[in-house]
Scaffold this motif. Sequence first.
Motif, PDB file in Angstrom:
ATOM      1  N   SER A 147     -30.858  31.279 -61.136  1.00 47.42           N
ATOM      2  CA  SER A 147     -31.001  32.304 -60.100  1.00 47.42           C
ATOM      3  C   SER A 147     -31.877  31.786 -58.956  1.00 47.42           C
ATOM      4  CB  SER A 147     -31.621  33.569 -60.698  1.00 47.42           C
ATOM      5  OG  SER A 147     -32.932  33.292 -61.140  1.00 47.42           O
ATOM      6  N   PRO A 148     -31.794  32.430 -57.794  1.00 46.34           N
ATOM      7  CA  PRO A 148     -32.689  32.050 -56.690  1.00 46.34           C
ATOM      8  C   PRO A 148     -34.155  32.184 -57.062  1.00 46.34           C
ATOM      9  CG  PRO A 148     -30.896  33.397 -55.866  1.00 46.34           C
ATOM     10  CD  PRO A 148     -30.791  33.423 -57.366  1.00 46.34           C
ATOM     11  N   TYR A 149     -34.491  33.169 -57.904  1.00 49.18           N
ATOM     12  CA  TYR A 149     -35.884  33.336 -58.314  1.00 49.18           C
ATOM     13  C   TYR A 149     -36.350  32.128 -59.097  1.00 49.18           C
ATOM     14  CZ  TYR A 149     -40.005  35.283 -60.574  1.00 49.18           C
ATOM     15  OH  TYR A 149     -41.299  35.485 -61.035  1.00 49.18           O
ATOM     16  N   ALA A 150     -35.535  31.678 -60.087  1.00 47.59           N
ATOM     17  CA  ALA A 150     -35.916  30.514 -60.885  1.00 47.59           C
ATOM     18  C   ALA A 150     -36.002  29.268 -60.023  1.00 47.59           C
ATOM     19  CB  ALA A 150     -34.910  30.313 -62.025  1.00 47.59           C
ATOM     20  N   GLU A 151     -35.123  29.180 -59.015  1.00 47.16           N
ATOM     21  CA  GLU A 151     -35.163  28.022 -58.130  1.00 47.16           C
ATOM     22  C   GLU A 151     -36.425  28.022 -57.273  1.00 47.16           C
ATOM     23  OE1 GLU A 151     -34.141  24.443 -56.701  1.00 47.16           O
ATOM     24  OE2 GLU A 151     -33.137  25.552 -58.314  1.00 47.16           O
ATOM     25  N   ALA A 152     -36.870  29.201 -56.862  1.00 52.29           N
ATOM     26  CA  ALA A 152     -38.116  29.289 -56.092  1.00 52.29           C
ATOM     27  C   ALA A 152     -39.297  28.855 -56.942  1.00 52.29           C
ATOM     28  CB  ALA A 152     -38.305  30.715 -55.576  1.00 52.29           C
TER      29      ALA A 152
END
Length: 771
Positions: free
Chosen positions: A553-558
């Motif tokens: 997810s974008p959150y995990a990537e951040a």
Amino acid sequence: MLDRPVQSRTPLATAEPRPFAPRPPLGPGAAAPGYGESYAPAIEPEGMSVGVLLATLRRRRWVLILCALLFPIVAYVATRQMTPLYTATTKVMYDRQEYSDPVLRGPTAVLQDGTTDAVLASQVEVIRSLSVARRIVRQFELTRRPEFAWWLRDAERAGTLPFRIRAELADRLAPWSAELAELVAPRPIARTPPEERAEISAAEAVLDQLLVAVVRNSRVLQVQFTSEDPHLAQAVANLAAELYINDQLESKFAELRRANDWLDRRVAALRGELQATESRIAEIRARSGLARGVAAGIGTEQLSRMTADLTAAREQLATAEARLAAAQRGGGTDLTALGAGSVTAAIAAQNEAQREFERLSATYGRNHPEVRAAAARLAAANRAAGAETARVVSALTAEVQAQRARVASLEQSVRSQQEVLNETQAAEIQVAALERDAEALRALLRAVLERSQQTVSQNAIERPDARVLSPATLPVRPSFPRVTAFVAAAAVLGILFGLLVVWVLEQADSTIRSGDDLRGALGLPCFALIPTLRKGILGRHRAEDYVVRKPLSPYAEAIRTLRAALWLGADPPRIVLVTAARPGEGKTTTSISLARSAAMNGERVLLIDCDVRQPGVGRVFRAEGAPGVTDLLLGQATLEDILRRDHLTSLDYIPAGAAEIHSLGLFMSEAMVALLERVRRDYDLIVLDAPPALAMADARVVARLADATLLCVRWRDTPRSVVRNSLGLLEEARARVVGAALTRVDAKVHRRSGYADSEVYHPRYGGYFRE
């Protein structure tokens, strides 16, 4: 595990002390520290440009749209509530007719040097004069219309609901309190003013609605009248122009009448002067004799003859006087010369007797009888000569007297004639002068009579100086309010006001909205923009578990971006303290997510909850009340007793432990230093979840012991001053603040913000993520 070898563990006894590089003070252009001894310069925020402006408008577009819609709607509703006004326009051409007759331009006519701006301005004021307005009021009985009679409008107030309510309330309060009743009572209805004052007030109201203007670069006067009644507006506009033209014509007629009166008075005066002059001539002629036919030439001829006679008489008088003088002197010669024969004979006898007497006396002596006889004859001769001489002298004397009388008479006659002649000549000169005056008066009288005839004929051909070019027509559309213009202007005003509100909001917004803002405000690098996890995205998961449940997810990537930023430095830190300026910044969620993400990458990670008063790690991992770091520091537990394992990952964590203790002293103790040195040997990454740095001293103390400090800043929530203050406190504690992370970023809102780092959330990167 990351593609970077983990450093070998160093025993506690042989470990070298970690070098500490103090951070320079914050300020314009202050540098941010790296991970070693070097510092990276702060990145200045982007200046105002078209892109930034459009991005700002895009962020605040709803404010702008609301203002752009609200203003026109309010304007439309307001215009519908207004009483419509109608404007009628009459156009008048001003063309001044100058008099060609100099008499009409004389003392009774008004001189105007052409049609100048001042002349046109004067005509405007003439049309807008109070006299014209009062005639309009009388013509249409405007004192009976509430539009122009304020007392009628005030009388309508008596029928309104607020008036009746206040009047009723005042009546009820009057028996209890007269002062309160007077305070509540409505303003009394105004009484109708006197007729003269009412007409003036209505005329002033007419002037307020009567507009007269000069059409630019022309001599056209535009007369406009505005009223609630379109028929009244048309009638008043036309009547104002008509009154103006009629007043001009009447003014010209008045000027002609004044000119005629002046000319009539002038004719009468000239006739009187001529009659007086002729009477004077007749009187002078009668007095000087010119009326009897005596001419100056005849008098002069008579005076010449009298003068000649006077000269001759004077010559004869001189001759007579000479003879008389000679006779009076005596002597025969003189008497003989006078031509007197008897005198000559007497004188000769006398002379003879004298000679004889002298001869006899010489011969005989004095006593001789012949001598005495000769003496007697001599005496007789003397007596005879004397008598004759006396007779001649007497005659000559009489002649002289006669000549003198004649000369005197002639002199008197000459003087009389001279006086008469002088008087006659003076009379003739005066008469001639009077006759010239009389002739001049006759000529002037004829000229004035001609001018009088011309002015009389001027009445028949006189016309005003203005004419109506186009009369007013009945207005079919109201001139006020103009709904389209009002709505358009309100829309423009709304857009301008919206832009002002956007600008004010932008200036008032002291929060940090992007990585550029963070770098510009704090001088720190922005490691990551951690998106907020909405309930719709989380579903049944918790935010702390999302990095495990949704690793793509974008959150995990951040979170991975944040870990990479920490690792990519020249001296990657092992002990990282995560703190924030105030609660609610998402530091605990970030700490847990960072630790779990690193553990999922194969690193040995330890998470220590240093927020003793509000522990969050134990709550997330359901370890409330379990022994933790405080118990270890108090010597009540060992590291193995407090060390726990995450049920989702290989992450180890240590809860906060007992909360009802004095934690600051524990964190400042040697036991805390020993703990960190021990775990440094066993783990690749130690994450310390510290309390907020602004209010709690624990965070500053623990930050002093960490290799690096990560500052969490809530996106578009925490004021810059608060973040700066917390950063200053950490720097005063000589903490190594290596960067910051923006937390709880709304991905959709930030994507439309126009900032450079909003590109991260663009849909074009959607193929790289899996929710």
